[in-house]
Design an enzyme around this catalytic site. Structure first.
Site, PDB file in Angstrom:
ATOM      1  CB  THR A 291      -0.943   0.026   1.221  1.00 11.03           C
ATOM      2  OG1 THR A 291      -0.171   0.053   2.412  1.00 11.03           O
ATOM      3  CG2 THR A 291      -1.865  -1.181   1.217  1.00 11.03           C
ATOM      4  CG  ASP A 292      -0.737   4.624  -2.111  1.00 13.60           C
ATOM      5  OD1 ASP A 292      -1.559   4.628  -1.166  1.00 13.60           O
ATOM      6  OD2 ASP A 292      -1.071   4.869  -3.285  1.00 13.60           O
ATOM      7  CE  LYS A 293       1.818  11.207   3.558  1.00 16.09           C
ATOM      8  NZ  LYS A 293       2.567  12.431   3.348  1.00 16.09           N
TER       9      LYS A 293
ATOM     10  N   GLY B  30      -2.999   4.491   1.739  1.00 12.82           N
ATOM     11  CA  GLY B  30      -3.576   3.251   2.218  1.00 12.82           C
ATOM     12  C   GLY B  30      -4.155   2.388   1.105  1.00 12.82           C
TER      13      GLY B  30
END
Length: 137
Positions: free
Chosen positions: A15-17, A19
């Site tokens: 996942t990225d920042k 979410g």
């Protein structure tokens, strides 16, 4: 037409920042699903390589419909859209299991080549491999 189903549980690292699963991970999911699909033919990708056949990716696409999140359980449906003696196109549908929504769909196109990366007519040179893949259409 045979459709294989591969279950993936989204890991935190994917996942990225925000979410959301980073878009690049869908190609990893496609690879896992394609590997499992090929195994259903009675051979593995490694078996193909040991026979002198490689299966490089020459084109790919993915349409992102909704984002997946950490711990989502995803079902990757995989099938061969087109199989010729020199190439195979796989299609993928990514379903989020909890609500059965399609969240992404994509395709990958692969050529059959030898160890020198020369195109191989799989039907002529490795009939048994071609027939195993053809059995899944």
């Amino acid at each position: 037409m045979y459709i294989n189903e591969t279950k993936i549980i989204v890991r935190y690292v994917e996942t990225d920042k925000m979410g959301i699963v980073h878009h690049s991970n869908y190609y990893v999911y496609f690879e896992e699903a394609r590997t499992q699909f090929i195994k259903k033919s009675g051979m593995s990708y490694s078996d193909m390589e040991q026979s002198g056949i490689m299966f490089p990716l020459v084109e790919s696409s993915c349409k992102y419909i909704q984002g997946a999140k950490y711990e989502d359980e995803l079902l990757i449906k995989t099938w061969i859209k087109e199989l010729t003696p020199v190439k195979a196109e796989f299609n993928y549908s990514v379903i989020r299991e909890k609500d059965q929504k399609e969240i992404a769909k994509g395709s990958t196109l692969h050529a059959f080549v030898d160890n020198d990366f020369k195109i191989v007519n799989l039907k002529k040179k490795h009939t048994e491999i071609f027939e195993k893949l053809q059995s899944l259409i």
